[in-house]
Structures are given as structure tokens and as C-alpha cells.
Motif scaffolding. Structure first.
Motif, PDB file in Angstrom:
ATOM      1  N   PRO A   6       0.852  -1.178   0.000  1.00 40.38           N
ATOM      2  CA  PRO A   6       0.000   0.000   0.000  1.00 40.38           C
ATOM      3  C   PRO A   6       0.897   1.240   0.000  1.00 40.38           C
ATOM      4  CG  PRO A   6       0.104  -0.942   2.206  1.00 40.38           C
ATOM      5  CD  PRO A   6       0.933  -1.806   1.316  1.00 40.38           C
ATOM      6  N   PRO A   7       0.460   2.395  -0.435  1.00 44.18           N
ATOM      7  CA  PRO A   7      -0.889   2.737  -0.891  1.00 44.18           C
ATOM      8  C   PRO A   7      -1.170   2.308  -2.341  1.00 44.18           C
ATOM      9  CG  PRO A   7       0.377   4.723  -0.274  1.00 44.18           C
ATOM     10  CD  PRO A   7       1.319   3.590  -0.278  1.00 44.18           C
TER      11      PRO A   7
ATOM     12  N   PRO B 111      -1.892   6.233   4.426  1.00 41.70           N
ATOM     13  CA  PRO B 111      -1.420   7.455   5.072  1.00 41.70           C
ATOM     14  C   PRO B 111      -2.442   8.584   5.051  1.00 41.70           C
ATOM     15  CG  PRO B 111      -0.249   7.069   3.007  1.00 41.70           C
ATOM     16  CD  PRO B 111      -1.085   5.856   3.268  1.00 41.70           C
ATOM     17  N   THR B 112      -3.442   8.523   4.176  1.00 39.50           N
ATOM     18  CA  THR B 112      -4.417   9.617   4.185  1.00 39.50           C
ATOM     19  C   THR B 112      -5.242   9.610   5.460  1.00 39.50           C
ATOM     20  OG1 THR B 112      -5.965   8.246   2.964  1.00 39.50           O
ATOM     21  CG2 THR B 112      -4.693   9.839   1.694  1.00 39.50           C
ATOM     22  N   GLY B 113      -5.296   8.480   6.155  1.00 38.08           N
ATOM     23  CA  GLY B 113      -6.053   8.447   7.398  1.00 38.08           C
ATOM     24  C   GLY B 113      -5.147   8.289   8.605  1.00 38.08           C
ATOM     25  N   GLY B 114      -3.858   8.485   8.418  1.00 38.49           N
ATOM     26  CA  GLY B 114      -2.939   8.342   9.537  1.00 38.49           C
ATOM     27  C   GLY B 114      -2.322   6.964   9.645  1.00 38.49           C
TER      28      GLY B 114
ATOM     29  N   ASP C 262       0.096   3.650   8.373  1.00 38.70           N
ATOM     30  CA  ASP C 262       1.521   3.611   8.107  1.00 38.70           C
ATOM     31  C   ASP C 262       1.861   2.483   7.122  1.00 38.70           C
ATOM     32  OD1 ASP C 262       4.215   3.691   8.083  1.00 38.70           O
ATOM     33  OD2 ASP C 262       4.483   3.551  10.255  1.00 38.70           O
ATOM     34  N   PRO C 263       2.210   2.830   5.879  1.00 46.02           N
ATOM     35  CA  PRO C 263       2.518   1.785   4.901  1.00 46.02           C
ATOM     36  C   PRO C 263       3.749   0.952   5.277  1.00 46.02           C
ATOM     37  CG  PRO C 263       2.848   3.996   3.951  1.00 46.02           C
ATOM     38  CD  PRO C 263       2.261   4.184   5.304  1.00 46.02           C
TER      39      PRO C 263
END
Lengths: 553, 321
Positions: free
Chosen positions: A144-145, A234-237, A239-240
Motif C-alpha cells: 500500500p498505498p 497514510p491519508t487516514g494516519g 503507516d505503509p
């Protein structure tokens, strides 16, 4: 007395029919062959995808397939070869051999065993079906992402398929562990175990510890994908990098899950055909356990250029370097085993020695990759592609072919044809080196992986790789012809065509339904070649065996 | 062991040593090294290549020799000698690889430290620094704005040698997006699609990603660092050789990953200064022209397909100060 003898006789005369192989059968030998044949079919699919990838890469432009389809092809190629070919093929071999090698009638949990196998075809078909909705295209690593943004339907199918295949692998491992630990014939101690069983102990332990972590990662990824959670987004906090740690916590051990069974198989094959005891039995047995342990603490070497701090990179460099030591013990031990022997250079032995020679290259480049500063240069380049294919093709696949040539007479009662076997070996070995050796140079010079479009200066070497891959594709045909022809019309092999000492050769070929006609006898260590000959007046193994049989009756 | 045998073994050992040293040092497998850091990495590679060539020749030699010399004679059905092991030899071949990997590890540690990999400012990672913001701007692409904080970073920091020389590094922000790199020069405010640096001055790149994971790789510098959305990474190098080198995205970032490339141009101080001046003049007029100049050729062919157009470029965040 007579009635019970009669019933046991009638049970033994019960014959396998070909239809048994298409049913939910609990016989470990049927399941073993089901695994091997199913995974081989997926090998052909994965191989066809590889040929497609190499065709695209014959030219620097993106012209054979669209860039999206190209990414789908290498994603599915990687997934199929790992989860549907090498892992289940190793499990198939283990299923077939472990009970025979330890003198058991079947695996510890026969029904569980059948369940484990029957998860493979649906898992595989599900993955193939993803092509109808747009196959996954984020690579077999599925970071991800990117994996959350491209081809969501295909990605979800990929996750479900891996979850099914992973579960199958866990069920298989429980069975191997229980069988080896608890089902050995009473007089067989741990140091009488054939080395294949040692390597399967190590493999099963790794599967049980690491596979659940992959499942956890994939379930979280699945939530991110379907219900918009943010574990890795990461858009919601999210961690990839956490995904990468969890993924490699399985997927580095997976490399050892894929290679250890074949280390074990090679440790069986080389002594038999070199007519010498394995050199350093205990060292090779313990090195499997050492690899199993160390293999669990090296995962972040896949992340040296990712989101990892310096101290962590140094720690994983050290552990990765150390793993070269037990691996080296095995390679040196194999060389010393064949040194001074009386080598029968048949197809099984050719593939066995080819395994050592090709795996060596993968091992040496593996030590180089452990060095953080060097890895930072070649990470995600074709050097990695070359390395992993020398380990998984040069290692696992050549080892698997060696095992098939070696145990085919046991499984079918027929020899494989030697001439076709040699043609198969020569084509495979040339194709392998032509395809993957130039990739080292490509990576060092700066060609990155997973690309459909590359710099024109790399074209010459890429064309060599493509030619090599076509030779590999062609090499499959002699093998297929040989398999079919030998099953139907092959030369009959007796119970022990190679005069081998492990227990599986003490029963008929193919073995009876419950493996042994009478309780097998542990009359020698698994590798005591030459020992009896020097002591007991040139008696051959065969004669000794018949003597023992005579004593028994 | 006879004298003749000893002589053969010694001469084979010498031959292997000579060939390994020669191939380890003189193979031209790596591209030109454009920085002292790259030369240090090449030193490790040469050592590892020497050792690997030696082991390769030894083991392949044993395999080929065995396959010829120890073939079963026709009609001979006896077994080989029952040698089951030799503790001394086994200790030797456990100890030698241990020593070899120890040496390579210490050497690698040293080089990595000299490259700035253990610079506390750059080599720590305390997780994502801030929640990235979601923007619903262009064509369904989830544009992310990675936040920049001052000191939390990972990657390669300042090398101890440069720190002692007290050179001021040139600081450039790198933003990696599908499928381009954007370079923002903090001091002059120049935004470019190519990276221009003056020769001899240390360069410090702050690397962020705008959408998915990318990686910044310059093969001639032997440095690579992933650009992870939500985190800031850093790498440092000191270019010492003028020229044009490829900047390659090394982490799969989508179908056009192969086209995500641009140039690193290492040039003289004057040439660099005049380029900066030129860019400043151009950018005082319009931002997007400068970005368009930087668009690399392989990408242009696909620009339409990917959905990159003037409008997309205008919507890109100018740079994150």
C-alpha cells in the motif's frame, strides 16, 4: 488368526485407481501426487506469464502488452510461482515422503491433510479468475498505498486467494510437524531421521510462526481496501511501512519455506547416487534448524532503502550475513559428499549437482545483498531479480526436478527415460543461466525492476535474457513428454532401483495403500553407504536387504 | 599426501586467488562512480566480488572435477568409501565463512557510517510524522501532501567527513508523484523537473511522496531512498564528477513506473548559478512553464494517457514551506 490375516491380505490387494486422484482421498501418497500435479499445472501457467513478460522486455518500448496488463502479468507470475508452484510442490513432496521415510502408515491427520490440499485448487482458480475483473497489479508484494489504488477488485481477489493458500500451508505444516515428531517407528531416533525430515521440521516451524502474520497483514489490507479503514493508508494516519514489516515477516521466511524442502531432497539424492554417506549428518541437520531460526530475524533486509532507521539496517545486515554460515555448511557438506564417490550421473544426479551449482550463485549474491551500502544501490533493480531467480529457480525448481527424477520410480513403479531427462537438464540449465546471469549486470548498471519501458542501452542484455527464457519454455516439453510416456510405457523399476537405504525404498513401487507389507526394519542408518560392504565381504545392499527380510520371516 | 598432490593443491589455490583478485578488481560491472560515497560502495563490491569469485571457482571446480573424476566405472556396483564426516574440516568451513562475513559486515558498517547513514539526524524514524491530508483535486488521483517537519527523517544524513569540513550543503526538496520528480530549491524558490547541482558541494535532499511509494535512485551515486507518503526521508551525497546521470524511480508506483525518470545534472558552480538565475526569471512569469521544461521525454509520450496536462500541473502544490 486366519480371518484377520485374510482381511489384512484383502485390504492390501485393494488397488489404487486413477479416479482416486480426483477425489477427497486421505492417503498421503495420493495427496502428495495431487499436490505435485496441481502445482505443476500452475508452473506452466506461471511460466507462460514469464514468457509474456520477457517478450515485452525484448524491446525498450511498451509494445507487446499494455503497461497495466504488464503489471498484472508480473504480479500474477510472482504469486503463482511462489504460492501455487514452489510452496505446494514442496508440501506435495513432503506428504509423499515423510510417512514412508519414518515407517508410518499415513500422516498424523489424514483428513486435515486432504482438506489442506483441496484448498489449493479453489485458491488458484480464484486468482486466475481475477483476470476477468482486472488482475492485481501492485506486484506480489502488494505494497500500500499503490495496492489500495489500482484494480481494487483484482486486489481483493488476490488477498482472498493468498489467505486460502496460506491456510492450506499452515494445515500442512501442522501435519508435517505432528507426523515427524510422533509417528516415527519406535526404534527411530532423531538422528536416524533422513535429512529431508529434518528440513521439513525446520520448514514446518517457520510456516507456523510466520504465515499467520501475513494473514493478519492481508486482512488489515483488505479492511483498508473494502471498508476504508486506515491501517496502512497514510491519508487516514496509517503507516505503509508497518505493512512492509508484516509482509516481509512472512515473505522472507517464505524463501526458506521454499528452499529448505529441496535442501532436504538434495541431501537425500546426492548420497544415493554418489554411493557415499552424507558428509556431516549432524551439521547438515542442525544447519536446517539454524536457518529456520535465523530466517525469522532477517526480514527487514528487504527494506534497507525503505522507511527504516540506520540502526535497524545495521542489525538486519548482521543477521543476514550470519545466515550464510549454516547455508555454507550445507553446500560444503554436499560437495564433500560427492567427492571421492562413485557417481551415477543420471538425470536425478545431474539436476542435484545443477542445483548446488546454481544455488551457489544465488547464495553468493545473497551475501552481497546483505551489505547495506551495496544493497542500497541494487535494491529493486534487476540484480535482485537475478538473485531471487537463482535461489528459487536455480535452487528450488532444479531441486524439485532432481526429486522428481529420483522418486518417480517409487511413485509410479516406472523409470523416467534417461535420454529425455538429460535433454531436459541441458535445456533447463542453459536456459536458466542465459536468462538470469545477464540480469546481474543489468541491475548493477542501473536497470530497475517491474518496468515495461526501459533505457535502450540495456536492450542487448535483455534480448539475451529473453532468448534464455524461451529456451526454458522449450525445456518443459521434453519433461512433459517424458512424464506421460514413462507413466504409460516406462521401464519397470523394482522396489529399490537406486539401491538406496532410506525406508521408502523398502516397500514396493508404487507402495501399497498402507505403505509397508510388514513392519519395516531399521537395519541401517539412512546414509550408511559403503559401511556394510567393507565389513561384510562385498555384500550388496540388495543382498543385505533380502537377508534381513529372510531373518524376519 | 604426496608432494605432487601438495604442489597441485597449492598451485590451484594460487590460480584461484589470482583470478579472483583480477576479476574482483577489474570487472566493469558498475557504472561510473560520481561521488566519493559511490567509490566507497564500489570498494565493498570489489571485495565481495573477489571473495565470491574465489568461492564460485572453488565449488564449481569441485562439482565439475567430481562429475568427471568420480564417475562410476561401467560394471562397478560397489559403494564409495564410507566417510561420514571430519570434524576438523567442518570446523574450518564453518569458521572461514564466519570470518569472511564478519569482515564484510564491519567494512559495510564503516562505509555506511561514512556515507552518513548513522547520522542521528537522518537515521532515526519515529513513524509517520503527521496525518497526510486528503485532497480531492485532480482526476480521482488521491493527492497527498506530506508534511515537513524539521528534523525527523530517515535515510542517509551528513557524512562525518563533510561535517568536519563545515561545508554548507545545498538543500533541495524532492517531491515524488506519479510519474515525476519535482525539485524545489529552498533558497531561490526554483521548482524544476530536473535536478541541477554544482560539483563539489554536498547536497542534501529531503524526499517526500505525494501519492504512493516511490524511490529516488541515481545509479552513479549508488544511493537510493524510498519516498513514503506521510514521512520525510533524507539522503546526502557529494557530487565530484560533472555529467548527466539518470534519476530513476525504483519502487513500483503504477503502470507507467518505467517512465518515471529524470536527469541529475552535475555542473560547474558558474553553470549552476546561471541555470538558477534563468529559472528564477522564467518562474517569476509562470510556474507551469518551468515544470513543463523539466518533463522528461519518455513520459511525454504517455502524458495524455496518464492524465497529466497543464491543469494537473497547475493544481500541484507549489511546495510545502
Amino acid at each position: 488368526m486366519t480371518t484377520s490375516a485374510e482381511t489384512s491380505l484383502s485390504e492390501q490387494e485393494e488397488k489404487r485407481t486413477w479416479t482416486d486422484y480426483f477425489t477427497f482421498n486421505t492417503d498421503h501418497k495420493v495427496i502428495g501426487i495431487q499436490y505435485l500435479v496441481t502445482s505443476f499445472i500452475f508452473y506452466l501457467i506461471g511460466g507462460a506469464l514469464a514468457a509474456g513478460i520477457r517478450t515485452e522486455l525484448a524491446t525498450p518500448e511498451s509494445d507487446f502488452v499494455s503497461p497495466e496488463l504488464y503489471n498484472q502479468m508480473f504480479t500474477v507470475h510472482g504469486t503463482v510461482m511462489i504460492f501455487l508452484w514452489i510452496v505446494p510442490a514442496g508440501a506435495g513432496l513432503a506428504n509423499y515422503l515423510i510417512p514412508l521415510m519414518i515407517g508410518a502408515k499415513d500422516m498424523a491427520f489424514p483428513r486435515l491433510n486432504a482438506v489442506a490440499f483441496w484448498m489449493i485448487p479453489p485458491g488458484g482458480l480464484l486468482l486466475m479468475a481475477s483476470f476477468f475483473v482486472g488482475a492485481p497489479q501492485a506486484g506480489w508484494t502488494s505494497y500500500p498505498p499503490l495496492s489500495l489504488m489500482t484494480g481494487k477488485a483484482g486486489e481483493e481477489i488476490w488477498i482472498l486467494s493468498i489467505l486460502i493458500l496460506g491456510t492450506s500451508s499452515i494445515l500442512g505444516a501442522i501435519n508435517f510437524l505432528a507426523t515427524i515428531l510422533k509417528m516415527r517407528m519406535p526404534e527411530m531416533g532423531f538422528f536416524d531421521l533422513p535429512l529431508f525430515c529434518w528440513s521439513m521440521l525446520a520448514t514446518a516451524a517457520m510456516i507456523l510462526i510466520s504465515t499467520p502474520v501475513l494473514a493478519a497483514a492481508l486482512i488489515m489490507l483488505s479492511f483498508d481496501l473494502i471498508v476504508d479503514t486506515s491501517f496502512f493508508d497514510p491519508t487516514g494516519g496509517g503507516d505503509p511501512i508497518v505493512y512492509q514489516h508484516m509482509f516481509w515477516f512472512y515473505s522472507h521466511p517464505a524463501v526458506y519455506i521454499m528452499i529448505l524442502p529441496f535442501f532436504g531432497a538434495i541431501s537425500e539424492i546426492l548420497p544415493v547416487h554418489a554411493r557415499k554417506p552424507i558428509f556431516g549428518y549432524r551439521a547438515i541437520a542442525f544447519s536446517s534448524l539454524a536457518i529456520s531460526f535465523l530466517g525469522l530475524i532477517v526480514w527487514a533486509h528487504h527494506m534497507f532503502s525503505s522507511g527504516t532507521p540506520g540502526w535497524l539496517r545495521m542489525f538486519f545486515m548482521a543477521t543476514t550475513m550470519i545466515i550464510a554460515v549454516p547455508t555454507g555448511i550445507k553446500v560444503f557438506g554436499w560437495c564433500a559428499t560427492i567427492w571421492g564417490g562413485k557417481i551415477r550421473l543420471n538425470s536425478a544426479m545431474l539436476f542435484g549437482m545443477g542445483f548446488v551449482s546454481a544455488f551457489l550463485i544465488g547464495g553468493l549474491s545473497g551475501v552481497m545483498l546483505a551489505s547495506v551500502p551495496f544493497d542500497i544501490h541494487v535494491h529493486d533493480s534487476y540484480f535482485i531479480v537475478a538473485h531471487l531467480h537463482y535461489v528459487l529457480f536455480g535452487g528450488s525448481v532444479l531441486g524439485l526436478f532432481a526429486a522428481i527424477y529420483h522418486w518417480f520410480p517409487k511413485m509410479t513403479g516406472k523409470y523416467l527415460n534417461e535420454t529425455w531427462g538429460r535433454i531436459h537438464f541441458v535445456l533447463t540449465f542453459i536456459g536458466l543461466n542465459l536468462t538470469f546471469l545477464p540480469m546481474h549486470q543489468l541491475g548493477l548498471e542501473g536497470m530497475n525492476r517491474r518496468i515495461a519501458i526501459y533505457d535502450a542501452e540495456f536492450q542487448t542484455l535483455n534480448i539475451i535474457c529473453t532468448i534464455g527464457s524461451y529456451i526454458l519454455a522449450v525445456s518443459t516439453f521434453p519433461f512433459l513428454i517424458n512424464l506421460v510416456w514413462s507413466v504409460l510405457k516406462g521401464k519397470k523399476a523394482g522396489a529399490n532401483p537406486w539401491k538406496a537405504l532410506t525406508l521408502e525404498w523398502q516397500t514396493a513401487s508404487p507402495p501399497l495403500i498402507e505403505n509397508f507389507e510388514e513392519e519395516p526394519v531399521l537395519w541401517s542408518g539412512p546414509y550408511d553407504y559403503g559401511v556394510d560392504v567393507s565389513e561384510e565381504n562385498d555384500q550388496s545392499v540388495q543382498e543385505l536387504l533380502s537377508d534381513v527380510k529372510a531373518d524376519m520371516s | 599426501m604426496t608432494t605432487a598432490n601438495k604442489l597441485t593443491i597449492i598451485s590451484i589455490a594460487i590460480a584461484i586467488a589470482i583470478i579472483s583478485l583480477w576479476y574482483g578488481q577489474s570487472n566493469a560491472l558498475l557504472p561510473v562512480a560520481a561521488s566519493p560515497e559511490a567509490e566507497a560502495v564500489d570498494g565493498i563490491f570489489q571485495l565481495m566480488m573477489t571473495v565470491a569469485t574465489g568461492l564460485f571457482l572453488l565449488i564449481e571446480g569441485v562439482l565439475i572435477y567430481s562429475a568427471i573424476r568420480f564417475r562410476k566405472k561401467p560394471g562397478d556396483e560397489t559403494d564409495g568409501p564410507p566417510v561420514e564426516g571430519n570434524v576438523l574440516i567442518e570446523i574450518v568451513w564453518t569458521a572461514i565463512p564466519t570470518v569472511i562475513v564478519l569482515i564484510i559486515s564491519i567494512y559495510s558498517f564503516d562505509v555506511y557510517n561514512a556515507m552518513g547513514g548513522l547520522d542521528p539526524e537522518a537515521s532515526r524514524d519515529s513513524g509517520p510524522q503527521q496525518v497526510a491530508e486528503k485532497t480531492n483535486s485532480n482526476q480521482g488521483l488521491e493527492g497527498l501532501i506530506a508534511s515537513v517537519s524539521d528534523y525527523l527523517a530517515l535515510g542517509l544524513g551528513e557524512s562525518p567527513a563533510n561535517r568536519s569540513k563545515n561545508l554548507t550543503p545545498l538543500s533541495v526538496d524532492v517531491n515524488a508523484i506519479q510519474y515525476a520528480f519535482l525539485f524545489t530549491y529552498g533558497e531561490s524558490g526554483v521548482v524544476s523537473g530536473e535536478l541541477h547541482v554544482p560539483v563539489g558541494q554536498p547536497v542534501r535532499l529531503k524526499i517526500t511522496a505525494g501519492d504512493v511509494i516511490h524511490a529516488f535512485w541515481v545509479p552513479q551515486l549508488r544511493v537510493k531512498q524510498d519516498a513514503v507518503p506521510g514521512r520525510e526521508a533524507q539522503i546526502s551525497f557529494t557530487p565530484q564528477r560533472t555529467g548527466e546521470y539518470p534519476i530513476i524511480c525504483a519502487e513500483l508506483c503504477g503502470p507507467y513506473h518505467g517512465a518515471m525518470k529524470t536527469q541529475l545534472i552535475v555542473e560547474s558552480q558558474q553553470a549552476y548559478q546561471s541555470w538558477i538565475d534563468q529559472q528564477q526569471v522564467a518562474q517569476s512569469q509562470s510556474l507551469e512553464d518551468a515544470v513543463a521544461v523539466g518533463q522528461t521525454d519518455p513520459l511525454n509520450a504517455y502524458a495524455e494517457e496518464i492524465g497529466v496536462n497543464q491543469q494537473t500541473l497547475e493544481q500541484l502544490p507549489p511546495h510545502t514551506h
